[in-house]
Design a protein around this motif. Structure first.
Motif, PDB file in Angstrom:
ATOM      1  N   SER A 198     -38.587 -12.899 -67.336  1.00  0.00           N
ATOM      2  CA  SER A 198     -38.594 -13.977 -66.634  1.00  0.00           C
ATOM      3  C   SER A 198     -38.993 -14.096 -65.060  1.00  0.00           C
ATOM      4  O   SER A 198     -38.527 -12.722 -64.478  1.00  0.00           O
ATOM      5  CB  SER A 198     -37.091 -14.507 -66.543  1.00  0.00           C
ATOM      6  OG  SER A 198     -36.587 -15.345 -65.577  1.00  0.00           O
ATOM      7  N   LEU A 199     -39.660 -14.924 -64.638  1.00  0.00           N
ATOM      8  CA  LEU A 199     -40.301 -14.801 -63.322  1.00  0.00           C
ATOM      9  C   LEU A 199     -39.358 -15.759 -62.265  1.00  0.00           C
ATOM     10  O   LEU A 199     -39.774 -15.744 -60.889  1.00  0.00           O
ATOM     11  CB  LEU A 199     -41.603 -15.391 -63.140  1.00  0.00           C
ATOM     12  CG  LEU A 199     -42.635 -14.410 -63.528  1.00  0.00           C
ATOM     13  CD1 LEU A 199     -43.094 -14.826 -64.943  1.00  0.00           C
ATOM     14  CD2 LEU A 199     -43.699 -14.108 -62.795  1.00  0.00           C
ATOM     15  N   HIS A 200     -38.151 -16.077 -62.771  1.00  0.00           N
ATOM     16  CA  HIS A 200     -37.229 -16.834 -61.784  1.00  0.00           C
ATOM     17  C   HIS A 200     -36.510 -15.677 -60.994  1.00  0.00           C
ATOM     18  O   HIS A 200     -36.347 -14.610 -61.414  1.00  0.00           O
ATOM     19  CB  HIS A 200     -35.943 -17.378 -62.703  1.00  0.00           C
ATOM     20  CG  HIS A 200     -36.412 -18.729 -63.510  1.00  0.00           C
ATOM     21  ND1 HIS A 200     -36.716 -19.898 -62.952  1.00  0.00           N
ATOM     22  CD2 HIS A 200     -36.544 -18.871 -64.978  1.00  0.00           C
ATOM     23  CE1 HIS A 200     -36.990 -20.913 -63.740  1.00  0.00           C
ATOM     24  NE2 HIS A 200     -37.069 -20.210 -64.899  1.00  0.00           N
TER      25      HIS A 200
ATOM     26  N   ALA B 136     -32.796 -25.322 -68.327  1.00  0.00           N
ATOM     27  CA  ALA B 136     -33.887 -25.365 -68.505  1.00  0.00           C
ATOM     28  C   ALA B 136     -34.614 -25.747 -66.979  1.00  0.00           C
ATOM     29  O   ALA B 136     -35.286 -26.741 -66.804  1.00  0.00           O
ATOM     30  CB  ALA B 136     -34.470 -26.306 -69.301  1.00  0.00           C
ATOM     31  N   THR B 137     -34.662 -24.619 -65.952  1.00  0.00           N
ATOM     32  CA  THR B 137     -35.163 -24.910 -64.797  1.00  0.00           C
ATOM     33  C   THR B 137     -36.364 -24.733 -65.029  1.00  0.00           C
ATOM     34  O   THR B 137     -36.816 -23.404 -65.200  1.00  0.00           O
ATOM     35  CB  THR B 137     -34.409 -23.720 -63.705  1.00  0.00           C
ATOM     36  OG1 THR B 137     -33.074 -23.882 -64.027  1.00  0.00           O
ATOM     37  CG2 THR B 137     -34.785 -23.891 -62.284  1.00  0.00           C
ATOM     38  N   PRO B 138     -37.503 -25.483 -64.403  1.00  0.00           N
ATOM     39  CA  PRO B 138     -38.774 -25.345 -64.452  1.00  0.00           C
ATOM     40  C   PRO B 138     -39.209 -24.023 -63.357  1.00  0.00           C
ATOM     41  O   PRO B 138     -38.660 -23.751 -62.260  1.00  0.00           O
ATOM     42  CB  PRO B 138     -39.448 -26.658 -63.956  1.00  0.00           C
ATOM     43  CG  PRO B 138     -38.400 -27.261 -63.268  1.00  0.00           C
ATOM     44  CD  PRO B 138     -37.199 -26.695 -63.785  1.00  0.00           C
ATOM     45  N   LEU B 139     -40.312 -23.424 -63.840  1.00  0.00           N
ATOM     46  CA  LEU B 139     -40.943 -22.429 -62.798  1.00  0.00           C
ATOM     47  C   LEU B 139     -41.832 -23.113 -61.878  1.00  0.00           C
ATOM     48  O   LEU B 139     -42.336 -24.236 -62.377  1.00  0.00           O
ATOM     49  CB  LEU B 139     -41.711 -21.301 -63.853  1.00  0.00           C
ATOM     50  CG  LEU B 139     -40.806 -20.244 -64.547  1.00  0.00           C
ATOM     51  CD1 LEU B 139     -41.671 -19.901 -65.628  1.00  0.00           C
ATOM     52  CD2 LEU B 139     -40.231 -19.307 -63.651  1.00  0.00           C
ATOM     53  N   SER B 140     -41.905 -22.578 -60.732  1.00  0.00           N
ATOM     54  CA  SER B 140     -42.939 -23.000 -59.937  1.00  0.00           C
ATOM     55  C   SER B 140     -44.254 -22.949 -59.923  1.00  0.00           C
ATOM     56  O   SER B 140     -44.531 -21.931 -60.708  1.00  0.00           O
ATOM     57  CB  SER B 140     -42.672 -22.466 -58.241  1.00  0.00           C
ATOM     58  OG  SER B 140     -43.163 -21.164 -58.218  1.00  0.00           O
ATOM     59  N   PRO B 141     -45.212 -23.643 -59.507  1.00  0.00           N
ATOM     60  CA  PRO B 141     -46.769 -23.149 -59.839  1.00  0.00           C
ATOM     61  C   PRO B 141     -46.839 -21.804 -59.610  1.00  0.00           C
ATOM     62  O   PRO B 141     -47.875 -21.129 -60.338  1.00  0.00           O
ATOM     63  CB  PRO B 141     -47.420 -24.261 -58.929  1.00  0.00           C
ATOM     64  CG  PRO B 141     -46.686 -25.377 -58.928  1.00  0.00           C
ATOM     65  CD  PRO B 141     -45.190 -24.819 -58.590  1.00  0.00           C
ATOM     66  N   GLN B 142     -46.532 -21.451 -58.317  1.00  0.00           N
ATOM     67  CA  GLN B 142     -46.662 -20.077 -57.958  1.00  0.00           C
ATOM     68  C   GLN B 142     -46.391 -18.960 -58.988  1.00  0.00           C
ATOM     69  O   GLN B 142     -46.897 -17.846 -59.317  1.00  0.00           O
ATOM     70  CB  GLN B 142     -45.973 -19.741 -56.667  1.00  0.00           C
ATOM     71  CG  GLN B 142     -46.377 -18.344 -55.991  1.00  0.00           C
ATOM     72  CD  GLN B 142     -45.621 -18.147 -54.651  1.00  0.00           C
ATOM     73  OE1 GLN B 142     -44.326 -18.361 -54.906  1.00  0.00           O
ATOM     74  NE2 GLN B 142     -46.192 -17.296 -53.878  1.00  0.00           N
ATOM     75  N   GLU B 143     -45.175 -19.423 -59.679  1.00  0.00           N
ATOM     76  CA  GLU B 143     -44.306 -18.537 -60.303  1.00  0.00           C
ATOM     77  C   GLU B 143     -45.220 -18.383 -61.714  1.00  0.00           C
ATOM     78  O   GLU B 143     -45.517 -17.180 -62.368  1.00  0.00           O
ATOM     79  CB  GLU B 143     -42.931 -18.781 -60.816  1.00  0.00           C
ATOM     80  CG  GLU B 143     -41.994 -18.275 -59.626  1.00  0.00           C
ATOM     81  CD  GLU B 143     -40.671 -19.138 -59.640  1.00  0.00           C
ATOM     82  OE1 GLU B 143     -39.938 -18.565 -58.995  1.00  0.00           O
ATOM     83  OE2 GLU B 143     -40.541 -20.316 -60.361  1.00  0.00           O
ATOM     84  N   THR B 144     -45.650 -19.586 -62.377  1.00  0.00           N
ATOM     85  CA  THR B 144     -46.558 -19.515 -63.758  1.00  0.00           C
ATOM     86  C   THR B 144     -47.963 -18.865 -63.246  1.00  0.00           C
ATOM     87  O   THR B 144     -48.186 -18.119 -64.000  1.00  0.00           O
ATOM     88  CB  THR B 144     -46.641 -21.059 -64.205  1.00  0.00           C
ATOM     89  OG1 THR B 144     -46.983 -21.868 -63.036  1.00  0.00           O
ATOM     90  CG2 THR B 144     -45.366 -21.463 -64.686  1.00  0.00           C
ATOM     91  N   ALA B 145     -48.282 -18.971 -62.036  1.00  0.00           N
ATOM     92  CA  ALA B 145     -49.528 -18.339 -61.896  1.00  0.00           C
ATOM     93  C   ALA B 145     -49.189 -16.761 -61.986  1.00  0.00           C
ATOM     94  O   ALA B 145     -50.264 -15.905 -62.206  1.00  0.00           O
ATOM     95  CB  ALA B 145     -50.093 -18.759 -60.343  1.00  0.00           C
TER      96      ALA B 145
ATOM     97  N   SER C  86     -47.469 -17.714 -72.429  1.00  0.00           N
ATOM     98  CA  SER C  86     -46.594 -18.959 -71.716  1.00  0.00           C
ATOM     99  C   SER C  86     -45.751 -17.985 -70.883  1.00  0.00           C
ATOM    100  O   SER C  86     -44.720 -17.550 -71.763  1.00  0.00           O
ATOM    101  CB  SER C  86     -46.422 -20.004 -72.607  1.00  0.00           C
ATOM    102  OG  SER C  86     -45.244 -20.857 -71.559  1.00  0.00           O
ATOM    103  N   ALA C  87     -45.416 -18.379 -69.708  1.00  0.00           N
ATOM    104  CA  ALA C  87     -44.315 -17.965 -69.137  1.00  0.00           C
ATOM    105  C   ALA C  87     -42.866 -18.398 -69.573  1.00  0.00           C
ATOM    106  O   ALA C  87     -41.900 -17.830 -69.231  1.00  0.00           O
ATOM    107  CB  ALA C  87     -44.271 -18.421 -67.457  1.00  0.00           C
ATOM    108  N   TYR C  88     -42.966 -19.216 -70.631  1.00  0.00           N
ATOM    109  CA  TYR C  88     -41.577 -19.964 -70.850  1.00  0.00           C
ATOM    110  C   TYR C  88     -41.475 -19.298 -72.302  1.00  0.00           C
ATOM    111  O   TYR C  88     -40.586 -19.944 -73.138  1.00  0.00           O
ATOM    112  CB  TYR C  88     -41.832 -21.293 -71.095  1.00  0.00           C
ATOM    113  CG  TYR C  88     -41.668 -22.132 -69.610  1.00  0.00           C
ATOM    114  CD1 TYR C  88     -40.509 -22.316 -68.947  1.00  0.00           C
ATOM    115  CD2 TYR C  88     -42.791 -22.581 -69.203  1.00  0.00           C
ATOM    116  CE1 TYR C  88     -40.436 -23.005 -67.687  1.00  0.00           C
ATOM    117  CE2 TYR C  88     -42.923 -23.200 -68.010  1.00  0.00           C
ATOM    118  CZ  TYR C  88     -41.705 -23.369 -67.289  1.00  0.00           C
ATOM    119  OH  TYR C  88     -41.593 -24.138 -66.145  1.00  0.00           O
TER     120      TYR C  88
END
Ligand code: PLP
Length: 441
Positions: free
Chosen positions: A372-374, A382-391, A410-412
């Motif tokens: 998890s990048l959170h 279900a908190t979305p990841l930020s664009p920076q985190e998915t990158a 996928s990060a999810y």
């Protein structure tokens, strides 16, 4: 391309043959794939075309070998091409691939499932998890004589119209709350709640309780990362459904026969009214199942008035793969071994994750792992990841791929360990992660 010219291109890029297949695929298959997340849109680059799987490894069209952390998204609990599964399937195929009539293997698998899962006194087989959930919902509505279905944001229950609302990774990845092509009228009977929020559930049941047929939940939500719930939250859902005469459906398509022999219900000590299965029980073949008490299941045709059917349901080859897989898990103390393997992964990864130049944590339930990048604690809703985190995830994914580690693209999405993963595999995984994170720093 000839083999020789393909080999020449291969030398230039390690994924040339996959890229060439992908080009052909995109001409005749939308997005080049038969299921969206496979297209690598969330991480970029060319999806790998897999030519072979063996144990914990997959091999792509360019001949590259990878440690497979995807496990076909859950079914491959015994690893790829386990000899016992291959043997069972081969023998079954030789006796004919489908009869369209009852067969012994479906009785044996049904006996196995009902013995392991007390809430399911009877089961019916279908060909996918989507079908299992779709049929379970119809049956719940028939049994209760009510229309409303409650689901949770971030939980995925397959792609049936009325459940395609706030439904997990595939949709989170593409940033869409729902899908085109689903009339609003079809989801008018669906209510969506946030996970980890007793008050919201209490409030909905207070308002609409008498109209609610069923509440469906992934007891260990694993389609929006891995959102491990507080046991009290799930206990509250059990109480609320009971109080209001609604059915509690555990979607065990991922957890069933993975977290324990009796799935999440056993781990949590909660008895749902209905359960849906898929993935593991098919041993890598297309199988789903849904089960409940005899009383509920007797509403199904031909005994009852609720229609449900399938040309290939209870398919003898698929049933034999499921049986061989469950046999193996029983015989080899599979569930204890998988849990131990998950704990070993956690132990090996802890010091590596501490070196990450950004927030990165391992969330685990048995043999289910999620990187998890959170930031902060492990998320429960279900908190979305930020664009920076998915990158960051996309970069990590490709760094791992270059080191022979096939993560879900996928990060999810979480990783699935199998009985074929060895402690040495996990050490290689940890070492590759250490190098990948060093490269990111
Ligand atoms: C995969 C999945 C489904 C859908 O199963 P398919 O076989 O892909 O149709 C349903 N529910 C859960 C929890 C799943 O993970």
């Amino acid at each position: 391309m000839t083999n020789a010219s393909m080999a020449a291109v291969s030398a230039a890029t390690p994924y040339a043959r996959s890229a060439s297949w992908f080009e052909r695929a995109q001409r005749v298959i939308p997005g080049g794939v038969s299921s969206p997340v496979r297209a690598f849109r969330a991480v970029g680059g060319t999806p790998l075309f897999i030519t072979r799987g063996a144990g914990s490894q997959v091999f792509d069209a360019d001949g590259n070998a990878y440690l497979d952390m995807v496990g076909s998204w859950g079914p491959l609990i015994a690893g790829h091409a386990h000899p016992a599964v291959v043997e069972a399937v081969t023998q079954a195929v030789a006796r004919g691939t489908t009869y369209g009539a009852p067969c012994a293997a479906e009785v044996e698998l049904a006996e196995r499932v009902t013995a392991a899962y007390p809430a399911a006194e009877q089961v019916r087989f279908v060909s996918s998890g989507t079908e299992a959930v779709m049929s379970a919902i119809r049956l719940a509505r028939a049994y209760t004589g009510r229309d409303l279905i409650v689901k949770f944001a971030g939980c995925y229950h397959g792609h049936a119209d009325h459940l395609l609302v706030a439904a997990g990774s595939g949709l989170a990845t593409f940033g869409r709350p729902s899908s085109a092509g689903v009339p609003e009228a079809f989801t008018a009977c669906t209510r969506v709640l946030p996970l980890d929020d007793e008050a919201a559930a209490e409030e909905l049941f207070a308002r609409e309780g008498p109209r609610i047929a069923a509440l469906i939940v992934e007891p260990f939500p694993a389609n929006h990362g891995l959102l491990v719930q507080r046991p009290e939250f799930l206990t509250t859902l059990r109480r609320l459904t009971q109080e209001h005469g609604a059915l509690l459906i555990f979607d065990e398509v991922i957890c069933g026969f993975r977290l324990a022999r009796g799935g999440a219900a056993e781990v949590l000590g909660i008895r749902p009214d209905m359960a849906t299965f898929g993935k593991v029980i098919g041993g890598g073949m297309p199988v789903g199942a849904f089960g409940a008490s005899r009383r509920i299941m007797s509403r199904l045709a031909p005994e009852g008035d609720t229609y449900q059917a399938g040309t290939l349901s209870g398919n003898p080859v698929a049933m034999s793969a499921g049986l061989a897989t469950l046999d193996l898990l029983e015989r080899e103390s599979g569930w204890a071994r998988l849990t131990a393997l998950g704990a070993e992964a956690e132990r090996l990864l802890a010091p590596v994750l501490a070196t990450a130049p950004y927030p990165l944590q391992l969330v685990r339930a048995g043999s289910l792992l999620w990187l998890s990048l959170h930031g902060g604690g492990a998320p429960r809703d279900a908190t979305p990841l930020s664009p920076q985190e998915t990158a960051r995830f996309a970069a990590l994914f490709h760094a791992m791929l270059a080191r022979g580690m096939y993560l879900p693209p996928s990060a999810y999405e979480g990783c699935f360990l199998s009985l074929a993963h060895s402690p040495a595999d996990l050490q290689r995984f940890a070492a590759a992660l250490r190098e990948s994170l060093r490269a990111a720093a």
